[in-house]
Every structure is written in C-alpha cells, then in structure tokens.
Design an enzyme around this catalytic site. Structure first.
Site, PDB file in Angstrom:
ATOM      1  N   ASN A 279       4.476  13.272  23.296  1.00  0.00           N
ATOM      2  CA  ASN A 279       3.482  12.549  23.964  1.00  0.00           C
ATOM      3  C   ASN A 279       3.625  12.436  25.573  1.00  0.00           C
ATOM      4  O   ASN A 279       3.515  11.419  26.306  1.00  0.00           O
ATOM      5  CB  ASN A 279       3.699  11.188  23.544  1.00  0.00           C
ATOM      6  CG  ASN A 279       3.392  11.034  22.026  1.00  0.00           C
ATOM      7  OD1 ASN A 279       2.392  11.716  21.495  1.00  0.00           O
ATOM      8  ND2 ASN A 279       4.019  10.270  21.268  1.00  0.00           N
TER       9      ASN A 279
ATOM     10  N   HIS B  25       7.881   2.555  12.946  1.00  0.00           N
ATOM     11  CA  HIS B  25       6.936   3.695  13.091  1.00  0.00           C
ATOM     12  C   HIS B  25       6.876   4.682  11.827  1.00  0.00           C
ATOM     13  O   HIS B  25       5.782   5.154  11.687  1.00  0.00           O
ATOM     14  CB  HIS B  25       8.031   4.786  14.098  1.00  0.00           C
ATOM     15  CG  HIS B  25       7.163   5.845  14.442  1.00  0.00           C
ATOM     16  ND1 HIS B  25       7.226   7.024  13.880  1.00  0.00           N
ATOM     17  CD2 HIS B  25       6.252   6.207  15.698  1.00  0.00           C
ATOM     18  CE1 HIS B  25       6.655   8.232  14.502  1.00  0.00           C
ATOM     19  NE2 HIS B  25       6.299   7.473  15.649  1.00  0.00           N
TER      20      HIS B  25
ATOM     21  N   TYR C   8       8.658  25.290  16.804  1.00  0.00           N
ATOM     22  CA  TYR C   8       9.192  26.501  16.115  1.00  0.00           C
ATOM     23  C   TYR C   8       8.050  27.224  15.274  1.00  0.00           C
ATOM     24  O   TYR C   8       7.222  26.545  14.737  1.00  0.00           O
ATOM     25  CB  TYR C   8      10.288  26.191  15.055  1.00  0.00           C
ATOM     26  CG  TYR C   8      11.525  25.446  15.434  1.00  0.00           C
ATOM     27  CD1 TYR C   8      12.069  26.399  16.672  1.00  0.00           C
ATOM     28  CD2 TYR C   8      12.070  24.468  15.271  1.00  0.00           C
ATOM     29  CE1 TYR C   8      13.344  26.165  16.903  1.00  0.00           C
ATOM     30  CE2 TYR C   8      13.414  23.999  15.484  1.00  0.00           C
ATOM     31  CZ  TYR C   8      14.074  24.882  16.576  1.00  0.00           C
ATOM     32  OH  TYR C   8      15.169  24.297  17.258  1.00  0.00           O
TER      33      TYR C   8
ATOM     34  N   ASP D 181       0.804  -1.189  -0.168  1.00  0.00           N
ATOM     35  CA  ASP D 181       0.008   0.027   0.118  1.00  0.00           C
ATOM     36  C   ASP D 181       0.966   1.106   0.006  1.00  0.00           C
ATOM     37  O   ASP D 181       0.194   2.374   0.185  1.00  0.00           O
ATOM     38  CB  ASP D 181      -0.880  -0.064   1.063  1.00  0.00           C
ATOM     39  CG  ASP D 181      -2.217   0.461   0.800  1.00  0.00           C
ATOM     40  OD1 ASP D 181      -2.489   0.618  -0.281  1.00  0.00           O
ATOM     41  OD2 ASP D 181      -2.961   0.902   1.879  1.00  0.00           O
TER      42      ASP D 181
ATOM     43  N   ASP E 266      -0.412  23.982  17.623  1.00  0.00           N
ATOM     44  CA  ASP E 266      -1.402  24.729  16.735  1.00  0.00           C
ATOM     45  C   ASP E 266      -2.681  24.195  16.344  1.00  0.00           C
ATOM     46  O   ASP E 266      -3.944  24.887  16.685  1.00  0.00           O
ATOM     47  CB  ASP E 266      -0.940  24.966  15.419  1.00  0.00           C
ATOM     48  CG  ASP E 266       0.624  25.953  15.590  1.00  0.00           C
ATOM     49  OD1 ASP E 266       0.535  27.028  15.872  1.00  0.00           O
ATOM     50  OD2 ASP E 266       1.779  25.259  15.153  1.00  0.00           O
TER      51      ASP E 266
ATOM     52  N   ALA F  84       8.473  21.192  16.561  1.00  0.00           N
ATOM     53  CA  ALA F  84       6.982  21.231  16.538  1.00  0.00           C
ATOM     54  C   ALA F  84       6.819  22.830  17.070  1.00  0.00           C
ATOM     55  O   ALA F  84       5.977  23.632  16.623  1.00  0.00           O
ATOM     56  CB  ALA F  84       6.086  20.396  17.051  1.00  0.00           C
TER      57      ALA F  84
ATOM     58  N   THR G 104      17.641   1.932   4.388  1.00  0.00           N
ATOM     59  CA  THR G 104      16.421   2.897   4.521  1.00  0.00           C
ATOM     60  C   THR G 104      15.195   1.997   4.904  1.00  0.00           C
ATOM     61  O   THR G 104      14.083   2.828   5.141  1.00  0.00           O
ATOM     62  CB  THR G 104      16.517   3.784   3.383  1.00  0.00           C
ATOM     63  OG1 THR G 104      16.193   2.986   2.102  1.00  0.00           O
ATOM     64  CG2 THR G 104      17.470   4.720   3.010  1.00  0.00           C
TER      65      THR G 104
ATOM     66  N   ASN H 261      -6.910   0.516  -4.533  1.00  0.00           N
ATOM     67  CA  ASN H 261      -5.846  -0.442  -5.030  1.00  0.00           C
ATOM     68  C   ASN H 261      -6.583  -1.947  -4.127  1.00  0.00           C
ATOM     69  O   ASN H 261      -5.659  -2.906  -4.204  1.00  0.00           O
ATOM     70  CB  ASN H 261      -4.588  -0.529  -4.432  1.00  0.00           C
ATOM     71  CG  ASN H 261      -4.178  -0.108  -3.271  1.00  0.00           C
ATOM     72  OD1 ASN H 261      -4.950   0.015  -2.421  1.00  0.00           O
ATOM     73  ND2 ASN H 261      -3.046  -0.430  -2.849  1.00  0.00           N
TER      74      ASN H 261
END
Length: 276
Positions: A147, A54, A159, A31, A185, A157, A48, A68
C-alpha cells in the site's frame, strides 16, 4: 462477477482449505466460526483471536459463510474451510520468520490456498524457501502487493511462486495507495470493501462488519476465487489454477503496465478453468 461464477461452480463444501496468514480470526464471529477448521499461532500473542482487526476482515472476503442470513457471501461461496494461522501479532506486525513458519505449517497440513495480506521490504531466505516448499506441495499462494504507491517490490508478493495482487477502485482504476510494477500480477477490488470484523474491541475499531481499504482486501478475492476453482475442478493443480485466474482477467486501465495482467473476473476464470 462472482454470482455468475457461483452459478457455474460447485457451491457446496468441498473441504478446500484456505489458510489465512494474518492477525488471527475472531473464532466467535457468526459468519466465520463454523468454517474455521484449523488454528495455529506463530506469534508471541497468548491468543489466536484477532485483537487487531485485520485478519477477520480478510477472512470474510475469502470465505464468509453463505446463505446463513448474515452479512453476505465470501468469494469461495462455501467451497472452502478457513484456517486461522496467526503470524502477525496484536499490533499488526510480525517477523518474516513467523510468516515462514506459518507457511510451512499450512503447506504440511494440506492447505490448498494460502492468503497473505501482508508484506515488507527485502524478504528473507527462510520466507522464500517456505513459499517454494508450499508451491511444490501444490498450494496456490496469494499475497497483497502493498500500500505504498510504489513499484518497489514487497515480499512475499514479489516471489515468482506467489500471485501478487494490486488494488483497484470502483472505477477500475488503480487505487491511489496500491503498489504496482513488473512484479505485480493481477488486480482486484480494494477500496471500500465491506466484510466481517471482530465482534469485540480491536485496534482498527471495526466491530462486527465494516469497510476497509487496501491491497490486503484485494488479495482474498483472488484466494477465494482460487478455492472456488479448486472445488469445481479438483484435478487442476496450482499452476493451472493460477493460469486460469491470470489469463481470464478484464483489461482495465493499467493492465500490462501497472500489473502484468488485469482485474480478476471470477466468471471468466471459472469458464477458462473448465477448458484447461
């Protein structure tokens, strides 16, 4: 409300590039494989591939292949390519220097969206400089808020040029683990999120498909939505896309206090983007 958004949006491939900066992506997942168009490694791992589990889960939320007969649809609904930019090692950790290098690589190569479901305390000058470079290159930058159920900032995050994403549960309440506060945000679903997992053994133990919790799962909903908006309205710049996402959120418990805006609404964001 993603299906409603897809009905309003461009839903064919538009060469919108979503860079997933994470633990890698399984290159053989049915997928995901056909959508991976760039790979880079900024870790000491020899591969890689995602040996932690994760990055593959995050990638599926943003951009799993649509129609698909496998799994379901990523939020971007076939309007985005996936870039596998490995910046976290096979133990799920990595230094800010590697993350910064991954950001620069993605920005220089023409990424439209960068997703970083990662973060840590303090940040670094190199990381902030990389974020600003990408932003000035027109990239929409998204990161998970963290978390730790705290209002202590997590970087990247926190910035200013990054959309920081908290997690909500099935009742639109803040997830018990999600960070919150002035630097966060928007919110997006982050509890019991079903997505792609590596087709082989990995540290998290999620094989093929499975559910995970975290602001890591919330962030790629925003990244996929940003890609969908860019594909539908290609003349919009990164600042306007961010405006469309943030100004169209649903007012849920914690809006304006736990997070600056509310929980994202894909359909409303597409409608709003069409007016900007």
């Amino acid at each position: 409300m993603a299906p409603e958004a897809w009905c309003r949006a461009v839903i064919t491939s538009q060469d919108i590039n979503i860079a997933i900066l994470d633990t890698g992506i399984d290159p053989n997942h049915p997928d995901l494989a056909a959508k991976i168009t760039k790979t880079a490694n900024f870790t000491t791992s020899p591969t890689t591939d995602d040996l932690f589990g994760h990055g593959t889960h995050v990638a599926g939320i943003a951009g799993a292949i649509t129609n698909n007969l496998v799994f379901g649809a990523g939020t971007s609904f076939n309007s985005g390519n996936l870039w596998n930019i490995k910046v976290l090692g096979d133990d799920g950790t990595g230094p800010f220097s590697g993350i910064a290098a991954g950001i620069v690589d993605a920005a220089d190569a023409g990424a439209n969206v960068i997703n970083m479901s990662l973060g840590g305390a303090g940040g670094s000058q190199a990381l902030e400089d990389a974020v600003n470079l990408a932003f000035n290159n027109g990239v929409v930058i998204v990161a998970s808020a963290g978390n730790d159920n705290t209002d202590t900032p997590s970087f990247p995050a926190a910035y200013a040029n990054v959309i920081s994403v908290a997690a909500t549960d099935e009742n639109d309440q803040k997830a018990s683990f999600s960070n919150f506060g002035d630097g966060v945000d928007v919110a997006a679903p982050g509890v019991g999120i079903f997505s792609t997992c590596p087709t082989h053994a990995n540290v998290l133990g999620c094989i093929n498909f499975g559910s995970l919790n975290g602001t890591s799962q919330a962030a790629p909903f925003v990244s996929g939505l940003a890609a969908l908006i860019k594909a539908t309205f290609p003349l919009l710049n990164n600042q306007t896309i961010r405006q469309a996402i943030e100004s169209s959120t649903d007012d849920v418990p914690g809006s304006g206090t736990l997070y600056q805006f509310g929980r994202i609404n894909a359909n409303s964001a597409i409608i709003t983007a069409g007016t900007l």
